[in-house]
Motif scaffolding. Structure first.
Motif, PDB file in Angstrom:
ATOM      1  N   PHE A 153      41.600  50.458  39.339  1.00 20.18           N
ATOM      2  CA  PHE A 153      40.700  50.819  38.246  1.00 20.18           C
ATOM      3  C   PHE A 153      40.468  49.635  37.313  1.00 20.18           C
ATOM      4  O   PHE A 153      39.327  49.292  36.982  1.00 20.18           O
ATOM      5  CB  PHE A 153      41.279  52.001  37.475  1.00 20.18           C
ATOM      6  CG  PHE A 153      40.467  52.396  36.270  1.00 20.18           C
ATOM      7  CD1 PHE A 153      39.321  53.171  36.412  1.00 20.18           C
ATOM      8  CD2 PHE A 153      40.844  51.995  34.998  1.00 20.18           C
ATOM      9  CE1 PHE A 153      38.564  53.538  35.300  1.00 20.18           C
ATOM     10  CE2 PHE A 153      40.101  52.352  33.889  1.00 20.18           C
ATOM     11  CZ  PHE A 153      38.955  53.125  34.042  1.00 20.18           C
ATOM     12  N   VAL A 154      41.562  48.991  36.874  1.00 19.33           N
ATOM     13  CA  VAL A 154      41.436  47.880  35.927  1.00 19.33           C
ATOM     14  C   VAL A 154      40.709  46.702  36.561  1.00 19.33           C
ATOM     15  O   VAL A 154      39.816  46.104  35.946  1.00 19.33           O
ATOM     16  CB  VAL A 154      42.824  47.444  35.411  1.00 19.33           C
ATOM     17  CG1 VAL A 154      42.712  46.177  34.578  1.00 19.33           C
ATOM     18  CG2 VAL A 154      43.460  48.561  34.591  1.00 19.33           C
ATOM     19  N   VAL A 155      41.072  46.342  37.790  1.00 19.87           N
ATOM     20  CA  VAL A 155      40.423  45.212  38.462  1.00 19.87           C
ATOM     21  C   VAL A 155      38.923  45.448  38.574  1.00 19.87           C
ATOM     22  O   VAL A 155      38.115  44.551  38.291  1.00 19.87           O
ATOM     23  CB  VAL A 155      41.050  44.970  39.853  1.00 19.87           C
ATOM     24  CG1 VAL A 155      40.213  43.963  40.648  1.00 19.87           C
ATOM     25  CG2 VAL A 155      42.483  44.460  39.707  1.00 19.87           C
ATOM     26  N   ASP A 156      38.541  46.651  38.955  1.00 19.66           N
ATOM     27  CA  ASP A 156      37.117  46.973  39.084  1.00 19.66           C
ATOM     28  C   ASP A 156      36.389  46.831  37.756  1.00 19.66           C
ATOM     29  O   ASP A 156      35.331  46.186  37.672  1.00 19.66           O
ATOM     30  CB  ASP A 156      36.961  48.399  39.621  1.00 19.66           C
ATOM     31  CG  ASP A 156      35.504  48.831  39.680  1.00 19.66           C
ATOM     32  OD1 ASP A 156      34.773  48.340  40.551  1.00 19.66           O
ATOM     33  OD2 ASP A 156      35.092  49.661  38.826  1.00 19.66           O
ATOM     34  N   ARG A 157      36.949  47.416  36.690  1.00 25.68           N
ATOM     35  CA  ARG A 157      36.271  47.403  35.399  1.00 25.68           C
ATOM     36  C   ARG A 157      36.223  45.991  34.799  1.00 25.68           C
ATOM     37  O   ARG A 157      35.199  45.582  34.241  1.00 25.68           O
ATOM     38  CB  ARG A 157      36.974  48.349  34.423  1.00 25.68           C
ATOM     39  CG  ARG A 157      36.868  49.825  34.798  1.00 25.68           C
ATOM     40  CD  ARG A 157      35.406  50.281  34.873  1.00 25.68           C
ATOM     41  NE  ARG A 157      35.296  51.734  35.001  1.00 25.68           N
ATOM     42  CZ  ARG A 157      35.270  52.380  36.160  1.00 25.68           C
ATOM     43  NH1 ARG A 157      35.365  51.699  37.299  1.00 25.68           N
ATOM     44  NH2 ARG A 157      35.152  53.702  36.196  1.00 25.68           N
TER      45      ARG A 157
END
Length: 237
Positions: A153-157
């Motif tokens: 989630f964090v990497v994508d955002r």
């Protein structure tokens, strides 16, 4: 890939708890991790308020729920050891709260970096120490530190945000370096302030410990893992 602690570092389960210092160290470590889970839950709930979309808000809330779910097993283990879970957590409240006070995120993206990078640093430190524990406690700690959905989630955002605004990358890279410095300082302070944890790292007659060179290698591994996480985010470490 960075090297790991030796496979034979853990003491045998039956012998370990005959040593009162070992039991005290395990209670300390579980107490620190348990309060860390409470703090992670609280932070994620606050981060959800900053989420730019409803989808993001639900994702962060789900992560917070996963963090809190780990707490019950940690408290059960503390009770099995004859410790009061709240008394075990108490010595770490001030240090962990101070860390979060010093590293309060200014916006949504700093919060994401802290949830991924900051928690990752703390978890790496606890995993390193867990390698020197009895099998049951070690496995519980490793399970409690499993990724609860932060990474993808964090990497994508963060990657999407940097692609849209390249200036953001520089600011978040500096933020990641600050988090690392504060996290390592906190880890070293906690280990030094708690005599039982220091004794655990030093080892004993029937269980291995870490000399200064081994402690140096441990922090090198933690630093290397931090650099890997920053690279995954598209940020310079």
């Amino acid at each position: 890939m960075p090297s790991s602690p030796p496979d034979d570092a853990a003491p045998s389960d039956g012998v370990a708890f005959q040593d009162p210092e070992y039991r005290e160290a395990v209670v300390d470590l579980l107490g620190a991790i348990a309060y860390g889970e409470i703090s992670a839950f609280e932070r994620l709930v606050e981060d959800a308020k900053l989420a730019p979309t409803l989808e993001d808000k639900v994702a962060i809330a789900s992560m917070a729920t996963a963090e809190f779910a780990h707490l019950a097993r940690l408290n059960e283990r503390l009770a099995q050891l004859g410790a009061d879970p709240f008394e075990a957590m108490a010595p770490f409240v001030a240090a962990i709260d101070r860390f979060h006070e010093y590293t309060a995120p200014a916006d949504w993206y700093e919060g994401l970096i802290k949830a991924y990078v900051g928690d990752g640093l703390a978890n790496d430190f606890y995993r390193e120490i867990a390698a020197y524990l009895d099998t049951e406690t070690r496995d519980l700690i490793v399970a409690s530190l499993e990724d609860s959905g932060h990474a993808a989630f964090v990497v994508d955002r963060v990657r999407a945000a940097i692609a849209a605004d390249h200036r953001l990358g520089g600011r978040l890279a500096l933020w990641g370096r600050r988090l690392m410095g504060e996290a390592l300082t906190q880890a070293q302070r906690v280990a030094a302030d708690r005599d039982a944890l220091s004794a655990l790292l030093a080892g004993g007659v029937d269980r291995p410990g870490l000399d200064l060179a081994a402690i140096g290698r441990m922090f090198t591994r933690i630093t290397e893992r931090h650099a890997e996480r920053m690279a995954e985010l598209g940020l310079a470490s």
